[in-house]
Design an enzyme around this catalytic site. Structure first.
Site, PDB file in Angstrom:
ATOM      1  N   MET A  71       1.077  -0.944  -0.227  1.00 12.04           N
ATOM      2  CA  MET A  71      -0.416   0.394   0.099  1.00 12.04           C
ATOM      3  C   MET A  71       1.450   0.990   0.125  1.00 12.04           C
ATOM      4  SD  MET A  71      -2.946  -1.047   3.118  1.00 12.04           S
ATOM      5  CE  MET A  71      -3.976   0.151   2.753  1.00 12.04           C
ATOM      6  N   LYS A  97     -11.027  -4.983  -4.118  1.00  8.73           N
ATOM      7  CA  LYS A  97     -10.358  -3.892  -4.959  1.00  8.73           C
ATOM      8  C   LYS A  97      -8.708  -4.124  -5.209  1.00  8.73           C
ATOM      9  CE  LYS A  97     -11.182   1.049  -5.239  1.00  8.73           C
ATOM     10  NZ  LYS A  97     -11.947   2.357  -4.144  1.00  8.73           N
ATOM     11  N   ASP A 125      -5.987   5.566  -8.141  1.00 11.99           N
ATOM     12  CA  ASP A 125      -6.733   6.486  -8.248  1.00 11.99           C
ATOM     13  C   ASP A 125      -7.561   7.840  -8.662  1.00 11.99           C
ATOM     14  OD1 ASP A 125     -10.105   7.089  -8.586  1.00 11.99           O
ATOM     15  OD2 ASP A 125     -10.509   6.394  -6.506  1.00 11.99           O
ATOM     16  N   SER A 165     -13.834  13.086 -13.660  1.00 11.99           N
ATOM     17  CA  SER A 165     -14.492  13.759 -12.383  1.00 11.99           C
ATOM     18  C   SER A 165     -13.247  13.519 -12.102  1.00 11.99           C
ATOM     19  CB  SER A 165     -15.503  12.653 -11.650  1.00 11.99           C
ATOM     20  OG  SER A 165     -16.273  11.966 -12.981  1.00 11.99           O
ATOM     21  N   LYS A 206     -10.701  14.220  -8.607  1.00  8.52           N
ATOM     22  CA  LYS A 206     -10.401  14.215  -7.052  1.00  8.52           C
ATOM     23  C   LYS A 206      -9.285  16.198  -7.148  1.00  8.52           C
ATOM     24  CE  LYS A 206      -9.840   9.506  -5.577  1.00  8.52           C
ATOM     25  NZ  LYS A 206     -10.997   9.669  -4.820  1.00  8.52           N
ATOM     26  N   ASP A 235      -5.526   2.548  -2.625  1.00  7.03           N
ATOM     27  CA  ASP A 235      -6.722   2.356  -3.371  1.00  7.03           C
ATOM     28  C   ASP A 235      -7.048   0.779  -3.655  1.00  7.03           C
ATOM     29  OD1 ASP A 235      -9.384   3.390  -3.502  1.00  7.03           O
ATOM     30  OD2 ASP A 235      -9.161   3.871  -5.543  1.00  7.03           O
ATOM     31  N   GLU A 282     -15.334   4.915  -8.505  1.00 12.42           N
ATOM     32  CA  GLU A 282     -15.105   3.013  -9.785  1.00 12.42           C
ATOM     33  C   GLU A 282     -14.709   2.239  -9.387  1.00 12.42           C
ATOM     34  OE1 GLU A 282     -11.869   3.327  -7.817  1.00 12.42           O
ATOM     35  OE2 GLU A 282     -12.897   4.996  -7.927  1.00 12.42           O
ATOM     36  N   ARG A 306     -16.530  -0.030  -6.867  1.00 15.63           N
ATOM     37  CA  ARG A 306     -17.773  -0.511  -7.247  1.00 15.63           C
ATOM     38  C   ARG A 306     -17.655  -1.268  -8.220  1.00 15.63           C
ATOM     39  NH1 ARG A 306     -21.295   4.196  -5.624  1.00 15.63           N
ATOM     40  NH2 ARG A 306     -19.861   4.639  -4.428  1.00 15.63           N
TER      41      ARG A 306
END
Length: 510
Positions: A198, A274, A279, A284, A286, A297, A358, A360
């Site tokens: 991560m 996931k 991301d 859209s 951030k 993410d 995204e 989901r």
């Protein structure tokens, strides 16, 4: 080895210790002992069994030194020099487990051991003690977890001459619970691996690199890993997953992991994680502030890989399949646009109103694919919504479950590991907000205001057959920079709640 002649009393976070300042990490041995708090208003000291024996080996001098400064509270540490056969002895406070409130929903005795072991290791490490031995503290597994998780620092890309040397940590000679210590060590190592995955910058942890890393790591424990490419995903009609990766040049990957322990059932447990390795939000976009955090993410993917790694090392008698969709979410001329309609593997149409929702979309197809194996149950885990952190803060993961028995089991697991979970609602109301549309089956955003984590879970529910028990874990709140666990630190990625997943899976039965 030079050191300052004078002794200084310094405060190290929650620890008060007498410290000698060494020029570099030494090869000296240090010992961490535990001592309980007393609640009778006296200065009586209650040692663990191991600590009591060590005190006797010093002819009671350790006890005499402790009484000079009074009781040692939970999470505090004092270091005593040249007392017995160890040059440095850290005495860490185990507190009083009964002080934990019932509403904290945690095994206080185990958590206090993790806190104490962590405090002792950090205190000795600050004194440049190169070899640290930790007693069992009457719960060797928890002691190993606290010791190992606190003895971690992500510095993979720092110049070698500027890296901090970490001490070697082991179970003290003649301590009890060797097998339990090894279990805790496995869990701590696996969680630290998840933390490193991560933490790694997104340009150095692309979908391809992540899949290669996982395949190499799990090969060491004889776990089968298959890495599928975009053509495979197209053949499976994973249009929802592939829509997210339209904006990037990095190819998407889909990792499929199979671990079948000896004596396990014929039906597998499905774990879905996931894996968005960066991301940006896509079209859209951030806000720029803290966008670098989105390198993590893929925390759900890291948790799935690390959980199976730990299960394999522990030789758990379970059959687990892991499913990890991996991609980046980036803006470009090829990126999915707000309002576009895509089709998932089960044929359902989805209007993508916000490309930053995204996670989901990639989980939808992974859940469909996992369902084809007719598992005992499916658990997906994801850094899915910021809304879960608004609702629950940074100390607990949110869980949505269609099965009460599974919820009870993961709830109990979280209490044991100290990585707690909290149940969130799956009301029909939220499903209607996602599915009540004229031109398509679902929207990736809810109609109403608020409840963002609930509507996200309701969206995912549409991709799991009703006959398969399902749980969704939203871990966004505990992804990183958490304030509740001293042993995982207040800064950086945590790898949570991996130990809870292991505890749960080894005992789960819907």
């Amino acid at each position: 080895m030079a050191f300052v002649r004078s002794y200084l009393l310094v405060r190290y976070k929650n620890s008060v210790l007498t410290q000698r300042f060494f020029s570099s990490m030494s090869d000296k041995r240090g010992l961490v002992l535990g001592v309980y708090s007393t609640d009778d208003g006296t200065d009586d000291v209650k040692f663990t069994k191991f600590a009591q024996q060590y005190n006797e080996s010093t002819a009671g001098k350790l006890l005499e030194q402790i009484k000079i400064c009074g009781p040692i509270k939970c999470g505090q540490t004092r270091i005593y020099w040249d007392l017995g056969k160890y040059p440095a002895v850290a005495v860490a406070g185990l507190g009083d487990a009964s002080k934990w409130d019932e509403l904290d929903e945690i095994n206080g005795a185990k958590e206090n051991v993790r806190i104490a072991a962590s405090s002792g290791v950090k205190a000795l490490s600050a004194c440049k003690i190169g070899r640290i031995e930790v007693e069992d503290m009457e719960d060797a597994k928890a002691a190993a977890e606290g010791a190992l998780l606190s003895n971690y620092k992500f510095q993979d890309f720092k110049s070698k001459d500027k890296q901090t040397t970490l001490p070697a940590v082991s179970l003290a000679e003649n301590a009890n619970g060797g097998d339990q210590w090894e279990q805790g060590w496995v869990l701590g190592q696996a969680q630290n691996w998840a933390r490193s995955l991560m933490e790694t910058p997104a340009n150095l942890m692309t979908p391809s690199i992540f899949s290669e890393n996982v395949k190499a790591k799990l090969a060491c424990v004889n776990v089968d890993v298959q890495v599928h490419d975009e053509n495979w995903a197209k053949e499976k009609k994973m249009g929802s997953f592939l829509s997210v990766t339209n904006g990037t040049k990095e190819p998407a990957k889909f990792v499929e992991i199979t671990y079948k322990g000896e004596g396990s059932d014929d039906k597998c447990i499905g774990l879905v994680g996931k894996g968005v390795t960066f991301d940006s939000g896509g079209i859209s976009l951030k806000p720029s502030a803290s966008m670098d955090q989105m390198r993590a993410d893929m925390g759900g993917a890291a948790n799935v890989a690390a959980t199976i790694f730990a299960l394999a090392q522990l030789k758990a008698p379970v059959f687990v399949k892991g499913f990890i969709p991996l991609c980046e979410n980036m803006p470009s001329g090829n990126a999915t646009k707000p309002g576009d309609v895509v089709f998932a593997m089960n044929g359902k149409s989805i209007c993508v109103d916000n490309t930053d929702a995204e996670g989901r979309l990639i989980l939808a197809d992974a859940l469909c694919y996992a369902s084809t194996f007719n598992p005992k149950f499916i658990l997906d885990i994801a850094t899915l919504t910021g809304a879960i952190k608004v609702a629950l803060g940074d100390c607990v993961a949110g869980v949505f479950s269609t099965n009460n028995a599974l919820w009870n089991q993961i709830h109990a697991a979280g209490s044991e590991t100290g990585d707690r979970v909290w149940r969130m609602p799956l009301f029909k109301h939220y499903s209607e907000q996602m599915t009540d549309h004229n031109g398509y089956d679902l929207n990736n955003l809810g109609k109403g205001k608020g409840g963002g984590s609930c509507t996200a879970a309701a969206f995912l529910r549409e991709f799991v057959p009703k006959e398969i028990p399902w749980m969704h874990v939203d871990m966004a709140g505990v992804m990183g920079d958490c304030s509740d666990q001293g042993y995982t630190g207040a800064k950086g990625m945590t790898g949570r709640p991996m130990r809870t997943l292991v505890e749960f899976i080894t005992k789960a039965s819907p």
